[in-house]
Design a protein around this motif. Sequence first.
Motif, short mmCIF file in Angstrom:
data_model
loop_
_atom_site.label_atom_id
_atom_site.label_comp_id
_atom_site.label_asym_id
_atom_site.label_seq_id
_atom_site.Cartn_x
_atom_site.Cartn_y
_atom_site.Cartn_z
N TYR A 30 0.81 -1.22 0.00
CA TYR A 30 0.00 0.00 0.00
C TYR A 30 0.84 1.27 0.00
O TYR A 30 0.30 2.37 0.12
N ARG A 37 -2.33 9.23 -2.46
CA ARG A 37 -3.42 9.87 -1.73
C ARG A 37 -2.94 11.07 -0.92
O ARG A 37 -3.65 12.07 -0.80
N LYS A 62 -10.09 7.28 5.87
CA LYS A 62 -11.28 6.55 6.33
C LYS A 62 -12.48 6.90 5.45
O LYS A 62 -13.33 6.06 5.17
N LYS A 63 -12.54 8.13 4.97
CA LYS A 63 -13.66 8.58 4.15
C LYS A 63 -13.56 8.09 2.71
O LYS A 63 -14.59 7.81 2.08
N LEU A 65 -11.27 5.56 1.27
CA LEU A 65 -10.87 4.19 0.93
C LEU A 65 -11.98 3.20 1.23
O LEU A 65 -12.84 3.45 2.07
N LYS A 66 -11.92 2.08 0.56
CA LYS A 66 -12.81 0.97 0.90
C LYS A 66 -12.36 0.41 2.24
O LYS A 66 -11.17 0.42 2.57
N TRP A 67 -13.30 -0.07 3.02
CA TRP A 67 -13.00 -0.49 4.39
C TRP A 67 -11.93 -1.58 4.48
O TRP A 67 -11.05 -1.50 5.33
N PRO A 68 -11.93 -2.60 3.63
CA PRO A 68 -10.86 -3.62 3.73
C PRO A 68 -9.46 -3.03 3.51
O PRO A 68 -8.51 -3.43 4.17
N ASP A 69 -9.35 -2.05 2.60
CA ASP A 69 -8.06 -1.40 2.37
C ASP A 69 -7.66 -0.58 3.59
O ASP A 69 -6.49 -0.58 4.00
N TYR A 70 -8.60 0.14 4.16
CA TYR A 70 -8.32 0.95 5.36
C TYR A 70 -7.86 0.05 6.51
O TYR A 70 -6.87 0.38 7.19
N GLU A 71 -8.54 -1.05 6.72
CA GLU A 71 -8.16 -1.98 7.79
C GLU A 71 -6.77 -2.58 7.54
O GLU A 71 -6.01 -2.78 8.48
#
Length: 83
Positions: A30, A37, A62-63, A65-71
């Motif tokens: 990432y 970003r 957090k706003k 990205l898709k949640w799996p990428d954020y996690e």
Amino acid sequence: MLFKSLEFKRLDGQKVKVIEIPVMGKDHSYAFLIQARLQAYLTRINAEPEPKSVYSFRDYLKKILKWPDYEAIFQSEVLQNNA
């Protein structure tokens, strides 16, 4: 996870600080995403007519990205036995 912050002056002389920028090695999957970003976020901050003095890069990610990428980026280690 380590975080860094970035402080700079805009052309109008106002100081702006971006906090909670994750530190990743160049071999991390990432790393390019974070770099791209961050560059887009800084451009967006510079374009604002009345910017705030402190911004959170983590909240921005957090706003957008898709949640799996954020996690995957901000994964927190689960502590065992209240350690």
